[in-house]
Write a protein that holds these residues in place. Sequence first.
Motif, PDB file in Angstrom:
ATOM      1  N   LEU A 174     -40.841 -68.978   0.411  1.00 36.39           N
ATOM      2  CA  LEU A 174     -39.503 -69.566   0.716  1.00 36.39           C
ATOM      3  C   LEU A 174     -39.770 -70.789   1.535  1.00 36.39           C
ATOM      4  CD1 LEU A 174     -38.791 -66.554   0.160  1.00 36.39           C
ATOM      5  CD2 LEU A 174     -37.054 -66.745   2.161  1.00 36.39           C
ATOM      6  N   PRO A 175     -39.156 -71.831   0.703  1.00 30.59           N
ATOM      7  CA  PRO A 175     -38.983 -73.273   1.495  1.00 30.59           C
ATOM      8  C   PRO A 175     -38.182 -73.410   2.582  1.00 30.59           C
ATOM      9  CG  PRO A 175     -37.510 -73.389  -0.798  1.00 30.59           C
ATOM     10  CD  PRO A 175     -38.331 -71.870  -0.383  1.00 30.59           C
ATOM     11  N   ALA A 176     -38.624 -72.864   3.629  1.00 29.72           N
ATOM     12  CA  ALA A 176     -37.628 -72.514   4.724  1.00 29.72           C
ATOM     13  C   ALA A 176     -37.871 -73.641   5.814  1.00 29.72           C
ATOM     14  CB  ALA A 176     -37.732 -71.154   5.336  1.00 29.72           C
ATOM     15  N   GLY A 177     -38.077 -74.777   5.571  1.00 32.43           N
ATOM     16  CA  GLY A 177     -38.466 -75.925   6.647  1.00 32.43           C
ATOM     17  C   GLY A 177     -39.151 -75.552   7.822  1.00 32.43           C
ATOM     18  N   ASP A 199     -38.295 -68.131  11.836  1.00 31.35           N
ATOM     19  CA  ASP A 199     -38.275 -69.355  12.847  1.00 31.35           C
ATOM     20  C   ASP A 199     -38.810 -69.022  14.106  1.00 31.35           C
ATOM     21  OD1 ASP A 199     -37.865 -71.659  14.180  1.00 31.35           O
ATOM     22  OD2 ASP A 199     -35.838 -71.773  13.873  1.00 31.35           O
ATOM     23  N   LEU A 200     -40.019 -69.260  14.383  1.00 28.99           N
ATOM     24  CA  LEU A 200     -40.790 -68.903  15.524  1.00 28.99           C
ATOM     25  C   LEU A 200     -40.440 -69.970  16.859  1.00 28.99           C
ATOM     26  CD1 LEU A 200     -44.220 -68.179  14.107  1.00 28.99           C
ATOM     27  CD2 LEU A 200     -42.286 -66.676  14.047  1.00 28.99           C
ATOM     28  N   GLY A 201     -39.818 -71.004  16.458  1.00 30.17           N
ATOM     29  CA  GLY A 201     -39.384 -71.875  17.522  1.00 30.17           C
ATOM     30  C   GLY A 201     -38.349 -71.215  18.738  1.00 30.17           C
ATOM     31  N   GLY A 202     -38.126 -71.920  19.659  1.00 37.75           N
ATOM     32  CA  GLY A 202     -37.468 -71.528  20.754  1.00 37.75           C
ATOM     33  C   GLY A 202     -38.087 -70.384  21.615  1.00 37.75           C
TER      34      GLY A 202
END
Length: 480
Positions: free
Chosen positions: A438-441, A337-340
């Motif tokens: 991976l279906p990781a949204g 997750d590259l957000g944040g």
Amino acid sequence: MYLDGSTTLPVPTATEQAEDILALLGDRSTLARQPDFHIEEAAGKGELNAHRRLRRDIFVHEQGLFAVHDLDDRDDDPRTLVLVAKDRSGAVLGGVRLGPVDDGPDIGWWAGGRLVVAPGARGPQGIGAALVRAACARAEAEGVLRFDATVQIRNRLLFRRLGWQSVREVMVADSPHVLMRWPIRRIAAQAAATKAPLGQLLGSLPPPPRGYVGDDGAPVPGTDVIAACDAIVPSMVERDPDWAGWCSVLVNVNDLAAMGASPVGLLDAVGAKDAAHAARILAGLGRAARAYGVPVLGGHTQLGVPAALSVTALGRTDHPVPGGGGRPGHAVRLTADLGGGWRRGYRGRQWDSSSHRRTDELRTMTGAVAAVRPAAAKDVSMAGIAGTLGMLAEASGCGAVLDMAAVPRPGAAATGDWLTCFPGFAMLTADEPDAPPLPAGPATGAVCGELTAGHGVGLRWPDGEITEAVTGPVTGMGTA
């Protein structure tokens, strides 16, 4: 001179101000020990031009390496840094240039060059060596993981004495040079500090179930239950109790996710100096438990003691995904997750990608391994991305190579920081090259390496060079 006829006095430099203060204090001994030069980043066009004039004087007129000038596209790159050595009056005595090698995204591969020292400043002062040391320190501070320089043959011994390694001889401007590399051991040092003692420490305990050595969770024999347990660093619990509580849930749920298990519940053990401190810890823990949709089943709280926090998580799966199920030839995928952004107070160490996410987003990411069931999976934790890959490879009885240009990375994170930080949600998986992602949204995934015969972790760069990141086993616990 101002328009009204008034005059202004020159502003003294920081060095001159310090010397003035020492003189007023009568500290002549300290004044006598002041260095004859200091090194700093070039400030403004004046100092950049001073460095370029020295380069022209030396590389064009003195050495004849270039016909007219030695300027190139690196000089026009805004990411390029110039460090200069200046005497007490502020005159530039020498300089060195460093920055990213490629025009594209900075993947942590930098080069140093254009090292010059004015003829009158050469000698026992050691300005050239000091500039090289300063360049190495600055490169590492910028998160660089590969730092090269093409050095004139006559200067090879100097660089070797400073700790550089020779790679191969090359030609630059029709003159023999040697490509040299500064050994950056950041990843290996982190892996050694966080994981190396485990094999010896755990040797006296009964072995875990076969096939699950070093896994993020432990299958409970005779059941479909997976148990995971993590403790938070006490200093973090002391100074940042709410975030410590959040992370205690985050790391445990991720451990279950790496094995393809759905979380069932949490148990916590809290130590705090008083009720107010315990309340802050539990507030963060409760907030995270609600965000992930996992109930807190019970626990233990003790007051009047040093700060401490550990959480046990329980999950369920009929088919646990092992961390040691990889084989040479398997493709390595990082899903992160590259957000944040960097957590305040933890810049370069903890990437907060989770506290702003909705429950459905968090559950999609933590359920991704279970949806695909790759051959091997590990949650990226204290050892960082490269160190965790080393653990997966070690448990799988092989080595690994990481393609630096393919590693998913947020733009706000330097490569060295990203590969060694705790990234919030980041999952390393190994499987056949044609296996589905991976279906990781909201997380980003990419194949960025492969498992190989041998041991350790190498970093592969766009020019095909492979540098060592981890030279051998990470934990010493052996294969699964």
